[in-house]
Design an enzyme around this catalytic site. Structure first.
Site, short mmCIF file in Angstrom:
data_model
loop_
_atom_site.label_atom_id
_atom_site.label_comp_id
_atom_site.label_asym_id
_atom_site.label_seq_id
_atom_site.Cartn_x
_atom_site.Cartn_y
_atom_site.Cartn_z
N SER A 179 18.71 -0.33 -23.07
CA SER A 179 19.63 -1.23 -22.38
C SER A 179 20.70 -0.52 -21.56
CB SER A 179 20.28 -2.17 -23.38
OG SER A 179 20.81 -1.46 -24.47
N HIS A 207 15.30 -6.41 -22.46
CA HIS A 207 15.41 -6.25 -21.00
C HIS A 207 14.07 -6.21 -20.28
CE1 HIS A 207 19.73 -5.68 -21.17
NE2 HIS A 207 19.50 -5.03 -22.28
N LYS A 238 18.66 -13.25 -21.38
CA LYS A 238 18.74 -12.34 -20.23
C LYS A 238 17.85 -12.88 -19.11
CE LYS A 238 20.64 -8.82 -23.11
NZ LYS A 238 20.47 -7.87 -24.19
#
Ligand SMILES: *Cc1c(COP(=O)(O)O)cnc(C)c1O
Length: 400
Positions: A179, A207, A238
């Site tokens: 990350s 991610h 996200k």
């Protein structure tokens, strides 16, 4: 040792450049937001595909509120399992190609619940040193032995497994996309190693989910290894633009987690609006529109990475939408971030304990909705901010 007051500890944090505050951001998480009353370009959101305010997600959330109300009322095991939980989990399992999926209230809750549930006393966890804080905390909560290996160092991991004399279950845990560095786990090697030593492999793809791989299924799809991951964790806050997280795995492991993961058992389940929005997000990710968004995002990542490196910044090579610019010193990093804000660019400085001491950085995250002119402005702003910060400790062109 004399006891410090909290106020003294806060003063110390300020002196060390480690004090944190929350900037107030107005507007939805898109390319432009208002920070401290000024419109700026947002370069630190994880809303990579712009789904957080996508009309289809908003509509799905609104319809879910109309039909089911606002709260879920209880833990899933009490009265909080709704049709929307089941349909989202079926959608996730189909998306990830696993037998089953289970949703958690956040990525943090997933890791701190799942890791201690899977790794008990007598078991052993192998965890990459740059894994996310929620994995670190999950490992600390687990009663199992913890062995941390240097970042992506497959030779050391192999050696630690070879040397391990204990019994029990062996679990290797890694971020898919790291990350704070934006690089990828070496999944091909990790899969070979876990097979060699009979370990389980858990990948936290916070991610990579929605972003990597031809159809957005994540880091494992990027490497063509989707069927090799024993426990896939992904987040829905996200790229999926909503909130929460999931574990995709076998029937057996999911059934076990329902019975053993404390953050699942003892917490009120995700609300209808979030479940419906996340389901709509996966539909978009899994469509031609999703592929188009991924293409813009990848192009933006490549453009910013190469342009900043050409301008002399310490940007590591990589292939994701996370572009760290190493500064080194914490004070310099925060000054740099402030100078960028003055140039109309909102990017956060990342400091210890989030990253190792001496590796403070500006962590740029791209969105599919950034246009080329936006990114050219970013590069110019970085150059101007570097001149404004004028520190002799500032790293330039030197990558850790
Ligand atoms: C953001 C993140 C998490 C936490 O997920 P939340 O849903 O924000 O709690 C976990 N792991 C990694 C690698 C992350 O980047």
């Amino acid at each position: 040792m004399e006891e410090q007051t909290f106020a003294e500890e806060l003063t110390l944090l300020k002196e060390q450049g480690l004090y944190r505050r929350m900037p107030l951001v107005e507007g939805s998480q898109n390319a432009r937001v208002v920070v401290d009353g000024r419109e700026v370009l947002l370069l630190c959101s994880n809303n990579y595909l712009g789904l957080a305010d996508h009309p289809k997600l908003k509509e799905a959330a609104i319809m879910a509120v109309e039909k089911y109300g606002v709260g879920s009322g209880a833990s899933r095991l009490v009265s909080g399992t709704m049709e929307l939980h089941e349909s989202l989990e079926a959608r996730i399992a189909a998306f990830k190609g696993t037998e089953k999926a289970l949703v958690f209230n956040s990525g943090y809750a997933a890791n701190t619940g799942v890791i201690p549930a899977l790794a008990k006393k007598g078991d052993v966890l192998f965890s990459d040193k740059l894994n996310h804080a929620s994995i670190v905390d999950g490992c600390l909560l687990a009663r199992a032995q913890l062995i941390r290996y240097p970042h992506n160092d497959m030779a050391v991991l192999r050696r630690r497994l070879a040397e391990y004399r204990g019994g029990g279950r062996k679990i290797i845990i890694t971020d898919g996309v790291f990350s704070m560095d934006g690089d990828l786990a070496n999944l091909p090697e990790l899969v070979a190693i876990k097979q060699e030593y009979g370990a389980l492999l858990m990948v936290d793809d916070a991610h990579g989910t929605g972003v990597l791989g031809p159809t957005g299924r994540g880091t494992a799809e990027y490497f063509g290894l989707q069927s090799e991951i024993d426990i896939s964790m992904g987040t829905m806050g996200k790229a999926l633009g909503a909130c929460g997280a999931y574990i995709a795995s076998s029937n057996e492991i999911i059934e076990y987690l329902i019975n053993r993961a404390r953050s699942f058992i003892f917490s009120t389940s995700l609300p209808p609006s979030v479940l419906a929005a996340a389901t709509a997000a996966i539909d978009i990710v899994d469509s031609p529109q999703g592929a188009e968004l991924r293409r813009s995002l990848a192009e933006n990542g490549t453009f910013l990475r190469t342009s900043l490196a050409q301008a002399g910044f310490a940007v590591p090579a990589g292939q994701t939408q996370i572009v760290p610019v190493f500064v080194g010193d914490t004070h310099d990093t925060m000054n740099f971030s402030r100078a960028l804000l003055e140039q109309g660019i909102f990017v956060q400085g990342i400091r210890p304990p989030t990253v190792p001491v001496g590796s403070s950085r500006l962590r740029c995250t791209l969105m599919a909705s950034h246009c080329r002119a936006d990114l050219e402005h970013v590069v110019n702003a970085f150059v101007a901010a570097r001149a404004a910060v004028k520190s002799d400790t500032l790293l330039c062109g030197e990558v850790f």
